[in-house]
Each structure stands twice: as structure tokens, then as C-alpha cells.
Design an enzyme around this catalytic site. Structure first.
Site, PDB file in Angstrom:
ATOM      1  N   HIS A  84       0.824  -1.214   0.000  1.00  0.00           N
ATOM      2  CA  HIS A  84       0.000   0.000   0.000  1.00  0.00           C
ATOM      3  C   HIS A  84       0.859   1.266   0.000  1.00  0.00           C
ATOM      4  CE1 HIS A  84      -3.736  -2.237   0.619  1.00  0.00           C
ATOM      5  NE2 HIS A  84      -3.067  -2.983   1.486  1.00  0.00           N
ATOM      6  N   ASN A  88     -10.348  -3.215   1.633  1.00  0.00           N
ATOM      7  CA  ASN A  88      -9.964  -3.106   0.229  1.00  0.00           C
ATOM      8  C   ASN A  88     -11.194  -2.786  -0.610  1.00  0.00           C
ATOM      9  OD1 ASN A  88      -7.147  -3.650   0.335  1.00  0.00           O
ATOM     10  ND2 ASN A  88      -7.563  -5.838   0.559  1.00  0.00           N
ATOM     11  N   TYR A 147      -0.072  -4.424  11.484  1.00  0.00           N
ATOM     12  CA  TYR A 147      -0.237  -3.034  11.053  1.00  0.00           C
ATOM     13  C   TYR A 147       0.391  -2.070  12.062  1.00  0.00           C
ATOM     14  CZ  TYR A 147      -3.200  -3.752   6.958  1.00  0.00           C
ATOM     15  OH  TYR A 147      -3.665  -4.087   5.710  1.00  0.00           O
TER      16      TYR A 147
END
Length: 485
Positions: free
Chosen positions: A54, A127, A337
Site C-alpha cells: 500500500h 480493500n 499493522y
């Protein structure tokens, strides 16, 4: 020749590289799974300073407005009253390419949304597709490595891409999405967004529900063919960024309507698909879409680096009334993350303006570290409990507890009656019109025909045939025709 043994970085043999350790079959992941944590932690540190995945992104501020009452399902305050508005920040992105990559490429799109709620920031990371290529986070570093630039050639290689997919039959559903008409959105404004994972909502009575998020674009779905995309990339590699920026500057504020699918927690165990499998959808005939509210984007960032590239989204940023499910991929991302942002931006990244709470104040005992702006004084204690009126726990759980049972260890996900890697991919194929099928076949064949190994081609063809006999036959014929040219 003896087979080489896969080991951890300390040299210990790896017993299972396909399944993460869970608390019983279908249970949440275990922190004691050293192999999983080592893989994810090392993966997050492979690039500096841009995101490993990303990397190429665009962002905007806006608000979310509740339009329908969902208090029967969740006690989340920002969803608690029709008409209530919450400030938001969204980051759109491609997945595989680097920060310097083009926008109009065939790739999933990230749809990461931060709600600045009065109970703290809630991050929803998803997404533009409702499913993904894999179902266990232990395979995520391997998957991304196969899609990234080859260490020798320095470019994406069809051999690597399709070789991984040949060994990951669960990817067939997402491949069918990616190679179909929605594989290259015309812009970020003209695509849907999905939470993709399964999440848990809990109401005031303590009742638990599992939910899936669907953000339906109010601009309508628009996509590009491969030829249109190639032409657009040549004219403006930043096409999606340009479109989003200019639309908001003109006052044409893009918006999405949020719907959720709601499953009572008690129904999960007997549902015909594993409801926590990221490669599966819940058919709308089983769990219809229920409208929640409206997302509107109305302000561009003033500084792309400060506000888009330093934006940090962590799916473990929950608020009361919303929590995780046993979805293995979600469980892995709860760690990965936040860890990626601590590496990229530092342990104090949550103090940056774009990441800091806006509707409340963060109160904790975090101190010091690189780039610290909150160190405390002699009157502020950095431990808890204390006798100095420091912040204290609430004793109120954010979400309902998840029941677990069984033995620790690496387990395959529990089988449900319709659980296989191909059924839903076939269902998606059969929903397509003939023109859509032709384009899908051409897109798959264009990539698969470039693979050098016949055995890898055959493994992939078998996956498409297992999804639908006609699907497999047409892909095989198209690949053969291209390889004979």
C-alpha cells in the site's frame, strides 16, 4: 537429494508453515506462535521508509453521518444516533507497487478509514474487494514477495505471481475478482470499499453479532480496460490522485453509502461457509445489506507527506461496541499493522496530527522514545495504578468475549458444509455476462501465458476448472492460443 528443512531465524525447524497456531480449531491466534510473529515482524522491516504494501496512496478528510438506527447491534457511540456526524480521514492505495508506481494498474485498492470518534479513533482497514488471496497471515509475507519485484530482474515476474497462486488454491476467488472488469477502477471515487474481514459488534445488552462492511460508491462503478489503463498511465501516472484532488477542489465531494451484513454470533458455527474466512463472502440472500450511513469526502490534505504518507491505520484501534472476530487474517493484522507503523514512523506516530484523536484526548502512560512530544513532568506519573489521580481502567469490555476451546497448535480452519476454495469463484464467474467472461479470460490468459513452467500453468488451470468446468476450459484454450503464437 535430501529435502532442505525450513527453519526459524534461530535455526529451529518449522513444523507448519501453512497454518498459524490458534486456541483450538477456529479459535483466535496465539501470541506464543514465535514463527508467525517472527515472519510478520521481519516482513514489516524489509523496506525503509515507504510502506512494504500500500505504498502508493492518496487521502482526503470528510465525515460519516448516521442515517439508520443500528443500536440493536452495536453500542458504538458514533453510530448511536441518526444524524450524528463524525470526522474521518481516508487513505486509498494500490497494493503491490512502490511509492513511485502508477495509479491505473490491475491491483486491489486499499480502503483505509479513520473515524475520529468521541471514544477514540476507530480504524477500519479494508480493500475495494470483499475477499482476499489468502486466509492465514503466516502466508502473507510469501504472497507479497511473489507479487513484488523479483530480486534478480528488478520487475514483477509472471513466474513468481502464478507460481504462488498455483500453490494457493484459495486465491481463485480473488483472482476472478482481480482479473474481471473491476480489476482496474477508473478512479478512487468510482469503486466500492469493503471491510473485507469479519468484525464483531456488541450492543448495550452484551449481545454479540458478526458483521461485514460494504461502502457502496454513490458515483457509480466505473472501471478501465487494460488498453484504457495503459493509455491513461502514459498520460498521467498519478491519474487517481489527480481525479480525487480535483474533484474535491471543485466541490464535487465523493460519497459512499455504508451497509452492513449482520450475523447473530450463535449462527456462525453452523453457517455453510466459514464466516471468518477472508477468501469467502456471505451471500446477500443469507444476510441482506442493512444501511447504516453516508461517508462524504470534502477536504484535501494540505501536505501529502504529513497527512497521507504519515497516516497510520491499525485494525486493532477499536471503540466500545466494536471488536475482532476469529478471522485469522484480521488477527494477524491486529499485530502487523501497528508494528509496521512503529517501525516506519516510530513509537510516537500516534501523536502526529493525522493520527491523534480529534474528538477526545489520549490518556495513557506512554512516554519517551524517538520524536517524543509528550514526556510528562514531575507531577505526571508513568505507572499505574497510582495515588495521583492518573488515568485508570474502566472495567467495561469494548466487545463481547470470544468462546475458545480445544488444544493449542497449528490447525487448519474448521470445515463448514460449503467450504472449499472454488465454489464461490465459480459462483462469481457464473454471475458474469458473456462479455465480462471474455474479458476475464483474456486478462487471466495474458498473464498466465507468460509463465515459463508448464506445471505451474497446469496447476492454475486446474483451479479455474474446479471453480467451473467452462471457466477452466476457456482459460486453457486462451492460454494455449497465446503460447502457440
Amino acid at each position: 537429494m535430501s529435502k532442505r528443512v525450513l527453519t526459524t531465524e534461530s535455526g529451529a525447524p518449522v513444523a507448519d508453515n501453512q497454518n498459524s497456531a490458534t486456541a483450538g480449531v477456529g479459535g483466535p491466534l496465539l501470541l506464543q506462535d514465535q514463527h508467525l510473529l517472527e515472519k510478520l515482524a521481519r516482513f514489516n522491516r524489509e523496506r525503509i521508509p515507504e510502506r512494504v504494501v500500500h505504498a502508493r496512496g492518496s487521502g482526503a478528510y470528510g465525515y460519516f453521518e448516521v442515517t439508520d438506527d443500528v443500536t440493536a447491534y452495536t453500542k458504538a457511540d458514533f453510530l448511536g444516533e441518526v444524524g450524528k456526524k463524525t470526522e474521518t480521514f481516508i487513505r486509498f492505495s494500490t497494493v503491490a507497487d512502490s511509492l513511485g508506481g502508477a495509479d491505473a494498474v490491475r491491483d486491489p485498492r486499499g480502503f483505509a478509514l479513520k473515524f475520529y470518534t468521541e471514544e477514540g479513533n476507530y480504524d477500519l482497514v479494508g480493500n475495494n474487494t470483499p475477499v482476499f488471496f489468502i486466509k492465514d497471515p503466516i502466508k502473507f509475507p510469501d504472497f507479497i514477495h511473489s507479487q513484488k519485484r523479483d530480486p534478480f530482474t528488478g520487475k514483477q515476474e509472471a513466474d513468481n505471481v502464478w507460481d504462488f497462486w498455483a500453490h494457493a488454491p484459495e486465491a481463485t476467488h480473488q483472482i476472478t475478482w482481480l482479473m474481471g472488469d473491476r480489476g482496474i477502477p477508473a478512479s478512487y471515487r468510482h469503486m466500492n470499499g469493503y471491510g473485507s474481514h469479519t468484525y464483531q459488534w456488541t450492543n448495550e445488552a452484551g449481545e454479540a453479532f458478526f458483521v461485514k462492511y460494504h461502502f457502496k460508491t454513490n458515483q457509480g462503478i466505473r472501471s478501465l480496460s487494460a488498453d484504457q489503463a495503459a493509455e491513461l498511465v502514459g498520460k498521467d501516472a498519478n491519474s487517481h490522485q489527480t481525479d480525487l484532488l480535483q474533484a474535491i477542489e471543485r466541490g464535487v465531494n465523493p460519497s459512499w453509502t455504508l451497509y452492513v451484513q449482520v450475523m447473530p454470533a450463535a449462527e456462525a458455527a453452523e453457517y455453510r461457509f466459514n464466516p471468518f474466512d477472508l477468501t469467502k463472502v456471505w451471500p446477500h440472500s443469507d444476510y441482506p445489506l442493512q444501511r447504516v450511513g453516508r461517508l462524504v469526502l470534502d477536504r484535501n490534505p494540505e501536505n501529502v507527506f504529513a497527512e497521507v504518507e504519515q497516516a497510520a491505520f491499525s485494525p486493532n484501534n477499536f471503540v466500545p461496541g466494536i471488536g475482532p472476530s476469529p478471522d485469522k487474517m484480521l488477527q494477524g493484522r491486529l499485530f502487523a499493522y501497528a508494528d509496521a507503523h512503529r517501525y516506519r514512523l516510530g513509537v510516537n506516530h500516534t501523536l502526529l496530527p493525522v493520527n491523534a484523536p480529534k474528538a477526545t484526548t489520549a490518556e495513557n502512560y506512554g512516554r519517551d522514545g524517538f520524536m517524543a512530544t509528550r514526556n510528562g513532568s514531575r507531577h505526571d506519573k508513568n505507572y499505574e495504578p497510582n495515588s495521583y489521580q492518573g488515568p485508570a481502567q474502566t472495567d467495561a469490555a469494548l466487545s463481547a468475549p470470544l468462546a475458545i476451546h480445544g488444544w493449542t497448535g497449528t490447525h487448519e480452519a474448521p470445515a463448514h458444509t460449503k467450504d472449499d476454495d472454488f465454489f464461490q469463484a465459480g459462483e462469481l464467474y457464473r454471475l458474469m455476462s458473456e462479455d465480462e467472461k471474455k474479458r476475464l479470460i483474456a486478462n487471466i490468459a495474458g498473464g498466465l501465458s507468460q509463465v515459463s513452467r508448464e506445471d505451474v500453468i497446469e496447476k492454475n488451470l486446474a483451479h479455474f476448472a474446479a471453480a467451473d468446468a467452462e471457466y477452466g476450459k476457456r482459460v486453457a484454450e486462451a492460454v494455449r492460443a497465446l503460447r502457440e503464437d
